[in-house]
Structures are given as C-alpha cells and as structure tokens.
Design an enzyme around this catalytic site. Structure first.
Site, PDB file in Angstrom:
ATOM      1  N   GLY B 468       0.837  -1.196   0.000  1.00  0.00           N
ATOM      2  CA  GLY B 468       0.000   0.000   0.000  1.00  0.00           C
ATOM      3  C   GLY B 468       0.869   1.242   0.000  1.00  0.00           C
ATOM      4  NE  ARG B 626      14.617  12.892  -8.210  1.00  0.00           N
ATOM      5  CZ  ARG B 626      14.984  12.330  -9.356  1.00  0.00           C
ATOM      6  NH1 ARG B 626      15.844  11.325  -9.369  1.00  0.00           N
ATOM      7  NH2 ARG B 626      14.496  12.779 -10.492  1.00  0.00           N
ATOM      8  CD  GLU B 703       9.796   0.956   9.247  1.00  0.00           C
ATOM      9  OE1 GLU B 703       9.136   0.730  10.271  1.00  0.00           O
ATOM     10  OE2 GLU B 703       9.849   0.164   8.283  1.00  0.00           O
TER      11      GLU B 703
END
Lengths: 194, 737, 325
Positions: B468, B626, B703
């Site tokens: 996802g 980026r 994370e």
C-alpha cells in the site's frame, strides 16, 4: 397531567392509558415445524438474483466471499468493529459480517462491485483514486460504500461531521485525511438533497 | 523526457487505485475459492506446560470435518532454514506449551462454519506449569540478547565516560519510560491458501516477503526453493506483522498435504493477537545531562524489553539505537536487556526500536528543556551533529535543521507560550509539543526485469511486494521515465516468487532497493534499443553520439529523424526486448551513516475534567530524500503519523496476569484511531536527496513518521496540563490522576 | 458458531433465542458465548413505529438506532435519547441495531466474551477473573463478588434518566409494562440473570414520558477514542429549571454499573436547589455514593462524578459540547 417528574409512577400511568400494544409476538411464538440448519436462498445482489444452498449460520459476508466471486467486500474483524465488510441493504449501509445471509432475501444488496457503471467509476470511487484515499486498499471497498451512504444521508456539513460519520470504518494505513478530502470533493459536487 | 513520461516527483494517481476502489484487487484469501477446504486453528488456554491429550473425537465426527491435526498426527518438519523470517514455533512438533493462545491443533472441514464449530468442541488436557506472565518483579532474570541487534548493531555501547560527566553536569534529568505491548492489526487478517501438486507447493499468502516465505516453506518441507511458489499481488497492510513467515502459513501447507486438498487458513482477528508478533513491552531508563546553555554532556539509555521464552524464538527491540546517533554528546552509554516471558514472539512493528526508543529520548529531551528553561526546538538545534558518532561516519545527508525550521514555521511554534496550562481554547487546555524523528535508510540488493514489447507496452517484473506504499506506482514511474512512455503504458508484475528476487518489504527499504534495479534494467533496455537503432539507421546515424538519442513515445528519436520501436523490434523478429539486472548497494554507501530525519509538531486539546486528549493539529517536516511520487509519499507520511497517534493515545494490548493471555484481543477492545481522532495533517517534504544510497536519491518513508509522534504528543500533553506521562498510552485515567 | 435453525415462529425455551438487529447476537454466537439451537426471527413482527405525543414517546422495539436518533420529534422532546444513540457504535451498526436489542446488549467484559477464561456470567460458578484481573473498564457500582461487568449500552442510560418503561409480551400473549429501573437485575450471586425477562418474553415497545425535563435532557459520554467506543463513564440528565431553581431531575450513569444506574439520591438533592455549579458538583458526588473500585477502575469514580456535573451544566447552560470529547 401536572406531574412532570418522570418517575416510575408516571410511566405506569402513561402505560395504563395507552391504547393497545402491538400485536406481533403472537406471530413469533406460534408453534410451527422447525426448518433445517441448511436452506436454499436467493439473494438479489447488485441487481442480479443469486441462488445458493447455504447453512443458516452463513453471514452475508461469508456468502459473498465464499459462495460467490464477490470478494470485494472484505473481512477485517468479523465482529462489526472495523467496517471493512460494509455493504448497502436497501440503500442503507450495514456490516455484512453481522448480517445473516438468509435474512437478506427480499432485500436489495449492493456491494462494491455494484457501484461502478461498467468501466465508469462511481464519483466516490474516482474521488478516492484522485485524493489517494487508500493505501493497502483492504478497507477501501468498505470505506467507499460507507462514504456513498454518508453523502446520501447528508452528513457532509463539516469535515468534522464527515469524520464522525466515517468512524465506523477503520483504516490502519491511516488514509483518513485523504478519505475526508475525497468525500468533501464529492459532496461539493453533489446537488443538495431536497 | 517529457512531462508526460517523466513523472518522477509528481503526484500521479496510484496505478492500482482503480482496482482497489472497485473491489477487484485480490488479496490472499480471495484466490481459488472453489475446490478449497477450510482450516481453523485451535489455541492453548494455558501459558506454560505440556499437552497431555487432545480429545477431538466429537470434532472428528461432526458434519463436514475432514480431520483434526495435532502433534500426534502432524508430519515431522525439517529443520528451520537459517533465515530470520523462518518462525519455527508453534508448528505442532511437540506437546510443549510456551504461551497462552499457542496453536495446538488444526481442524479441517468442508466449510468454514463447520471447521469453526468443530474447533470449539476440541477438549485439551494439560499439565500446567508456572508461567512468567509479566516483566514485573523479574529484573533478576534480565539477560543479554543472544545476537546483535537487527543482526548488526552492538547490544551495548559506551563512548566517553557517562558516569563522571553526568555526576559533574549542572542540569540533568533522570526518568523511566514505559511502552506497552502493541499489535499491528493490519486490516487484512493473515490468510494462506495452500495447494500441493505432487512435491510442489503453491501458496497464496499475505506476506511482506515472498522470497523469505518461499525459503521458509522450502526449508520446512525439504523442497527445492523452485518447487515452492508464493503469490501475493496485494497485501492488506503489514506494518511488520507480515514480515516473517509466521507459523499459520506453514500450518496451512501442512494441513493441505495432510488432507490432500487445497486448504484455506484465514486466522481470525482475535488470533491475530497470538499468531504474528507484536511490539514488545519495554521499560527504558533515561538519564540526560547538559550544561546551562543546553549542550548535552551525558546521555544514558538502558532498555529492558520483554521477549518470548527461548523455545519460541527471540526478538530484541533495539530501543536505544536512536540515542547513540541523534544528538551531539561526548558521553553516551546504552544497553539492551531481555526478560523472557510466556508470550508469543514479538517482532518488528512500524518504526521498530526507534518508535519506542524515541518516546523515551524525545520525552527526556523535553524534560531537559523544561529543566533548562529552554525552548525545546532550540535545545535540539543546539545539539545538532553532522556525523554519526556511534559509527564514526559522516551522515550521507542530514537536513534536520531545515526540518525543525520549516515545521516550526508552518506550525506557528512562535505563538506557543512555554508555561504549562498557559494556553486555552474555550474550556480546553491547549498543548503544543514537538519531537525529532529519525530512521535508518536501508537498502538491500534486488533484481528486476524490464521488457519493451513491440506495441510499446513496458513490463516491469520484480519479486517485491506492495503493502500500500505505492510500489506498483513508483516502479511504473521509474521505468516510464527511462523508456519515454507514460506510466499507464507500464505494466508492473510483483508479488510472485517466480519473478526476479527482491528483499522483504520492511525497514522502509523497498523503494531504495527495488527502484535502482528497475532503473538499471530500464536503462539497459534503452541502451539496447539505441544499439539496435544505430545499427538499423546505418550510415544515416553513423558516427552519431548516442547521447543525442532519446526514447520518446515509442520511438528512438535522433537528430532529424526517428525510428519506431515497433518497427525496430519487428525487423529484428523480437516480440519484446528485455533486460534483467541485479542492483546492489555501493561499497561507498558503507562509508556513510545513512538516515532519514524529521521534526514532528503536535497540538492537543485536553479536557480539564475528563483528561481526554485529542490531537487537533499536526505539522511534520521530513527529510525523505528525493520524492518519487508526491501523492503516495504524502499518504505514507500521514499514515505513519496516524499510527503514532494511536500509539500515543490508545493502543495497548493488556495481559491477564493470572493466565498470561492477552485480554483485549480484538479490535473493539484494542483501540486504533478512527477518522474522528485524526485532524488535518500537514506534511512537508524536505527534499535534499541522498546521493549516496541510490542514484535516484531516495530515502525510506514508512517508519520515519511514526517515530517521535508519541513523544510529540506526550510533550504537548505536558504543556497543556503540567502532567508528564511516561507510560504509553496516554489515556484519560493517567491524565486525570 | 453452532449450527442453528432460523424460524419465523417457534416455541420459546432453552436453546431458543430471538434475533432482531443481530449485531450483538451474532458476535456472541461466533465467539461461542451462546449457542442456541433455534433462533426466532423477529424481522416479520410488527414492532415498528415512533409515536410522540404531549404525554409520551413510544418506540417500537424493532425501530433502528439510526431512525430513532434522527427522528425530529425525538430530537425535540427527548434529545438525550438521540444523543445517546448517536454516540453509540458506528453508523452501520446503528442502521441495524434495534431498540429492544440495545436494551439487551450483553456486557463487553473481555472475560465474558473470550471463552478461554472463566466467567460466572457465562458459566455460573466458574469464577470471575476480572475481579483480580484487567478491570479498567469494569463496574464501580452495583457489582458483586461474583461479577463486576458493566452494561455497555448508552440508550438505556438516557431512558433511565427519563423514567421510561418497557412493554413486554409473554409467550402466552399477556402484556405487561415494567419501569426500566425494574427491568434489569443486579448480578448478586446470579450474574447470568440480567433482566426480568422470562423465556419467550419479547420487548415490544419502549415508553418514555414527555416532560419539560426530558426536553432539556443531555447525554454526556466519555471514552478512550473520539468515536466508536464504549463509555468509560457516561451521564444522562433530564432537569427542569424555573427561575434558576431545579424543579425536577432525572440522573443516570452508564459504563459504571451492571445496569444503567439511576442516581436517585443525586436527583433528590437537586430538587429545589439553585441550578449552579455547587449544586451540580454535589449531585455528581452523590451519584457515585457507594462506589467501590476493583483496582484499575478507581478513576471511574471521579470520572462519573464529573460526567454528571458536566451533563447538568450542559443541561442548564447548553453549549452544544455534548459528546464532542
């Protein structure tokens, strides 16, 4: 009646003055031969009749996922706590995991697969794509079904109202702000009811 | 490259979005729903002991039941392969019970309902033993982890001389922070369909790592890796819980071989709490000392972490890693100790180590700022460092100061009055808090194959996963940009172990690992097409510098003329042209410390009567390298913050001390945030890029936004109320008290 | 889930239960907390209707939570009912759950709902692990040594504050009306018995008297997340104030007792009092008189008190903050 204090006494008075209570339970309690734990059902789903032999204990969710190919409706908790299995019955959003398939006969069931017109997405589906109202996608069909119902119910006054009325659909990826944006977009382009 | 074909950095729609909103994206349990029988797991109701007997007589006689598999009749598996993903307990190989909720039998029946009902009739007789059901009172049993943390970091660390420096310092704080057991609860419960064909095994399973699943199953069943096929085109969320090959996957394959049928095993939401790991409970002692200007002099972070009994595996949440590298401090000491308890094996969960560790460190920094009477942002600015002292390496890039500045500006931090309880909105106490976030930038080797078809369609093939996070989309974007097509001309195939190998989707490393392979393979295809074009054009393009060539909309374009790819391939009688590449991290990357950074700012409202905390505003500025897709990247940042809000305010799996069983093992009682809990979230990309890790400049995102979130909220709650809550979650009973 | 027969009509007795909305029943059956052989489907029963008069509100037992909450007459004359319903569950569940069913929702006690644990309510005599266990959500009022579970519903708390009654038709066909206060049973030594319903009894209607107090009723709910969560404590109040004096007061607590908990002493103390913060705080303290904490739920005593006080303040000086917590 001058006594405005809603006490037990008032209740009893009020009830004593009541007309006739509903007559129904007679129906519920009359003795009839019990049917079996399995039966044949015909459900109207997305405008088509689908007949299957099922066990009575089969939920609508299991019917969709195990007995037909309509796997767009998701099983997230099977306890009514997550909303991933949201479908419409007669236009109202419900959780299919707490709905017995056998009790859906005679009602119109709409699932996520019944929303688009062929290849043309429902405006809510298109808005979810445009606003990225999803990540893993597992809760998405339930979110979309809930969102479509929410707009119809007229709960789009403020973003906080949308948030409250979407709170029956958990999204662990945390797409909530984008989902609210998608619904806001659709609501702003939907003529007001009435 | 045109705007249309080079979409890198743009906010293009998720390429699989259409499938997802239509309900056509298929998850593990949704394959092959005909000709399948159903398996249901039976679980122990004691936490420690021995199974004396399992009476499944009634179950076996029930309608539709095919068999009940227990340790008595289960096949003996081969030894677990030596990879971290392979979970080898509980697999019905013994009668030992090591935790409450342990899988001890499998019931297989024609229908799910039959299997469920039969499972409820299974009667188990145990010889129970005393169980350790809590870390409390067990400090005497603390032990060192048996392996390095995350396989590579030292268990303890010491630089300088903490004790003397702390002793001598003028300003210091000392506090203990606690984090509870938390469960990932992806919306898709783990599910596996297993089918044997002779000695070949095929599974459709919900996993963050198809390669690891393939290796694990091959190992347990003694098969060649190629004889195991693992399919997983969509994962309904993982957050770490689908990183390992947990035992229900292996049990499903075992059941399928046992009953000689295709078996589907979907675990229930309740079983999700016992079957696939969780974030372990921690207790972290933190000491910080600074000079009066806020310069850190000493830092000590000691983590005590609960883990399973050795027979069920070991996991050591690396809570103190972040304290080793985040701030400039000459005297740092950290340690990790485990306490074994009779619970299932914990595992990685979004922001593993850093999410729990930063709650301690970043709450502590706030406490230190209060002790110093200093602005919390200024304290952090004062202690910036441009190299990683723990590794003795410079950071590949670290625009953390810019993150603080941009987030503070957007948040309106300057409006904050520092005194607790000094800000109000109506009757609500208003609190503003902030915290730093950081997470390592990981990359592993990955392979990908890119093919250009005659009709101009591009196919990308890579055995990775899309949880996802947008992997389908970013892979399409990178291939499209290299090959001069629009992303909708790219078809991405992933989630199939027959595809070129890629690493587990964990540790925020998928983009950094997989995209370079896609990019290099696409470049190789482009160069091959240029070779063919140069040859085909012969004299016309003779002596032409190939840098004058471009690929655009299905043609090799040179000066004054172009050559269609369709013709080019047709002339060479090639239906397609493909190149496969294995991309590996450079050696140079090892000479840098590579991390992503960010700054989290939260505003909370606290009801002064009830102690209810609600997050009202959020601004986060993140050094994400980026950005490949601004839309999916932003989604991930928002999602990570939502995950952190849950961690801060409501998430806690509670253990019944008497039985060792998780008591609130369902998502009506284990609360995760709902839409009404989540305000507008403003995420700012600080896009300086990371030129060291990959040519693309990416860093991981998954994370990072969860780390620091709980501390930002705890700090805001302190600001609102004057109460310092040091144990998560921050629920009203703690705020009221 | 145990296999069962679904019948439109049947003989009540052991092993038979009724299904209306099914939202709680199916959870209990899936978790093997109950395992009926026969389920009597009430869907065909004529138990609908929302009738509001100047005397009373009558709610058919099969009316959904959503429909009652949205009903303009309910919102006007008995706002706490609408508020309590809207603060319950989720929009989907409210489209399914019924009035009668909500009264009969079983406790959310985690020990009751997980059959791996002992539970006196599920298996009389097997013990109550909640008493020495994870009891942060458990009862501070009305509990016993055999059970400390709470009643989870919001709607009956509002009803209790307004002196509602429940119409019940028995298997034989006779109908009786019972004040809600007498409908529930405290656990005592028999926590498995939760109401006065006899086998075959069906709730047919809920009757709520109209009053000035009901018109100004307020439901205040405190929970761990902003929506879709059970009450840690809640308060329903219905007060009538004239010239800043309290003429009548109905107060009930939710989430803190084995049944919607009427705070009669607090009600009495308010009658005749000046409608000010001191009186409301005093009422809050009286509302939890006799409260006893089991361990982790001690915070509920103060929480319930404050919920009562805040609900009374809100009723006296509406700010529309109800439930927006």
């Amino acid at each position: 009646m001058t006594d405005l204090n809603p006490t037990r006494r008032t209740v009893l008075c009020a009830v004593a003055g009541m007309s006739v209570l509903p007559d129904v339970p007679q129906n519920a309690l009359a003795q009839t031969p019990p049917s079996h734990t399995a039966l044949s059902v015909t459900l109207r789903i997305n405008g088509a009749d689908i007949a299957r032999p099922i066990e009575v204990r089969t939920t609508l969710l299991e019917f969709l996922r195990e007995q037909t190919a309509l796997t767009g409706t998701k099983k997230g908790c099977d306890q009514g706590s997550c909303g991933a299995c949201t479908v419409h019955i007669d236009g109202h959003r419900v959780v299919s995991c707490l709905t017995l398939a056998a009790r859906c006969q005679g009602h119109e069931v709409t699932t996520i697969e019944g929303l688009a017109q062929g290849d043309v997405l429902h405006p809510m589906q298109a808005a979810f794509v445009a606003h990225d109202g999803m990540q893993c996608g597992y809760c998405t069909p339930g979110q979309v079904m809930s969102a479509v119902a929410l707009v119809k119910e007229g709960h789009t006054g403020t973003d906080d109202e949308i948030r409250e009325w979407m709170s029956g659909n958990l999204c662990r990826c945390g797409a909530y702000p984008n989902i609210v944006a998608a619904i806001r977009d659709v609501a702003d382009h939907t003529p007001a009811r009435g | 490259m045109s705007e249309q074909t080079n979409t890198i950095g743009h906010a293009i729609d998720r390429v699989d979005g259409r499938l997802k909103v239509m309900g056509h994206a298929k998850y593990a349990a949704e394959f092959a729903n005909t000709d399948v029988v159903h398996a249901v797991l039976v679980q122990s109701t004691i936490a420690a002991g021995t199974i004396l007997a399992i009476d499944a007589l009634v179950a076996r006689s029930m309608p539709g039941v095919i068999d009940v598999i227990t340790a008595e009749n289960a096949e003996k598996l081969h030894k677990a392969p030596e990879i971290q993903q392979a979970i080898s307990f509980p697999l019905l190989q013994s009668n030992e019970v090591l935790f409450n909720g342990q899988h001890i039998a499998i019931v297989v029946a024609d229908s799910l309902q039959q299997a469920q009902e039969a499972a409820a009739t299974v009667v188990v007789r145990y010889r129970p033993q005393d169980a350790v059901t809590s870390m409390e009172g067990r400090d005497g049993d603390q032990r060192k982890p048996s392996k390095k943390l995350n396989g590579k970091f030292e268990i303890d660390s010491a630089t300088g001389d903490f004790s003397s420096a702390f002793e001598a310092a003028p300003v210091k704080i000392s506090a203990t922070y606690k984090t509870p057991v938390e469960h990932h609860n992806p919306m898709e419960p783990h599910a596996t369909i297993a089918a044997w064909s002779g000695d070949k095994l095929k599974v459709w399973t919900a996993t963050q790592g198809i390669s690891g699943t393939q290796q694990t199953l091959a190992g347990f069943f003694g098969l060649a890796e190629n004889d195991v096929t693992v399919i997983c085109p969509f994962v309904g969320g993982g957050f770490g819980s689908k990183g390992n090959t947990w035992t229900p996957v292996t049990l499903a394959a075992m059941a399928a071989r046992h009953v000689k049928r295709r078996v589907k095993l979907e675990i229930t939401r309740e079983q999700m709490f016992f079957s696939n790991g969780y974030r372990p409970q921690t207790r972290q002692a933190l000491k910080l000392a600074a000079d009066r200007d806020g310069k850190l002099l000493a830092l000590r972070h000691d983590g005590v972490i609960a883990t399973a009994m050795p027979g069920a595996g070991e996991f050591a949440e690396p809570v103190a890693l972040i304290s080793r590298m985040l701030y400039a401090c000459p005297n740092i000491s950290t340690s990790h100790r485990l306490i074994d308890i009779n619970q299932s094996l914990p595992t990685y969960m979004r922001g593993p180590g850093e999410a729990s560790g930063s709650f301690a460190l970043e709450s502590g920094m706030d406490e230190l700022a209060v002790a110093l009477d200093m602005d919390p942002v200024a304290l952090r600015m004062r202690n910036l460092i441009d190299s990683d002292a723990s590794e003795g390496k410079p950071f590949a890039s670290k625009p953390l100061a810019e993150c603080y500045t941009k987030a503070a500006e957007a948040f309106g931090w300057s409006r904050r009055t520092p005194a607790p309880r000094s800000m109000k909105n109506g009757r609500m106490l208003v609190g503003m808090g902030m915290a730093t976030t950081s997470y390592p930038t990981n990359r592993m080797k990955a392979s990908a194959e890119v093919a250009m078809l005659q009709d101009g369609t591009v196919i990308v093939r890579c055995g990775t996963q899309d949880l996802g996070t947008g992997t389908y989309t970013t892979m399409a974007q990178v291939a499209a940009a290299e090959l001069g097509v629009s992303p909708d001309r790219v078809r991405v195939e992933l989630g199939d172990s027959r595809l070129p190998k890629a690493p587990v989707s964990g540790g925020s490393m998928t983009t950094a690992s997989v995209l370079p392979a896609v990019q290099e393979a696409a470049t190789a295809v482009r160069e091959a097409l240029f070779d063919m074009a140069l040859k085909a054009k012969g004299d016309q393009w003779h002596n032409l510098d190939r840098t004058a060539l471009t690929l655009d909309n299905g043609a090799v374009v040179g000066p004054n003329s172009q050559l269609g790819i369709t013709d080019l391939l047709a002339q060479a009688s090639l239906p397609s042209l493909s190149r496969k590449v294995e991309a590996t991290p450079s050696d140079e990357a090892d000479t840098f410390s590579r991390h992503a950074f960010g700054a989290q700012f939260a505003e909370v409202h606290v009801d002064p009567d009830f102690g209810t905390v609600r997050v009202k505003r959020w601004v986060g500025a993140f050094d994400v390298g980026r950005v490949i897709n601004a839309k999916t990247a932003r989604s991930q940042l928002i999602g990570g913050i939502v995950f952190g809000i849950g961690m801060a305010l409501m998430e806690e799996t509670r253990t019944d001390r008497a039985s060792g069983r998780f008591a609130n093992a369902n998502i009506a009682d284990y609360l995760i945030p709902v839409s009404a809990d989540i305000p507008d979230i403003n995420t700012i990309f600080v896009e300086t890029g990371d030129p060291i890790t990959t040519r693309l400049g990416v860093k991981g995102i998954g994370e990072l936004p969860t780390v620091g979130a709980a501390a930002a909220i705890a700090n805001a709650v302190y600001h609102a109320t004057g109460k310092r809550i040091r144990d998560l979650p921050i629920r009203l009973d703690k705020v009221m008290a | 889930m145990h296999a069962f027969q679904l019948i439109a009509a049947g003989t009540p007795g052991a092993g038979t239960t009724f299904i209306a909305g099914g939202t709680d029943l199916l959870q209990l059956m899936k978790n093997n907390v109950i395992a009926p052989d026969q389920v009597v489907d009430l869907a065909g029963a004529h138990l609908r209707g929302i009738t509001a008069t100047s005397i009373e509100l009558r709610l058919g037992a099969l009316e959904t939570m959503a429909d009652v909450a949205a009903h303009p007459e309910v919102r006007r004359g008995w706002p706490a009912i609408s508020q309590a319903l809207l603060l319950s569950a989720s929009p989907q569940i409210r489209n399914m759950g019924t009035m009668g069913g909500n009264l009969l929702q079983r406790t959310r006690c985690v020990y009751f709902r997980d059959t791996a644990f002992a539970c006196n309510k599920r298996h009389p005599g097997s013990g109550c692990p909640a008493i020495a266990g994870e009891n942060r959500e458990h009862a501070i009022l009305g509990a016993s040594d055999s059970c400390i579970a709470t009643h989870p519903s919001d709607f009956p708390v509002a009803l209790m504050a307004m002196g509602a009654g429940v119409a019940i038709t028995a298997a034989g066909g006779g109908t009786r009306v019972v004040p809600l206060a007498d409908f529930y049973r405290l656990p005592g030594d028999t926590p498995e018995i939760e109401t006065i319903l006899q086998p075959g009894d069906v709730i047919t209607q809920i009757v709520v008297p109209a009053s000035e107090a009901a018109k100004r009723s307020v439901y205040m709910k405190v929970r761990d997340r902003s929506s879709f969560a059970y009450a840690l404590a809640s308060a329903a109040v219905a007060i009538e104030i004239r010239d800043n004096r309290i003429l009548h007061a109905g107060i009930a607590l939710g989430g803190v007792a084995p049944m919607p908990w009427r705070a009669a002493k607090a009600e009495q103390a308010l009658i005749g009092a000046t409608a000010d913060a001191a009186a409301f705080e005093h009422a809050g303290r009286l509302a939890t008189e006799g409260a006893r904490a089991a361990g982790m739920n001690a915070y509920k005593i103060a929480l319930a008190q404050r919920a009562v006080t805040r609900a009374l303040m809100e009723a006296a000086h509406p700010t529309a903050e109800t439930g927006v917590l």
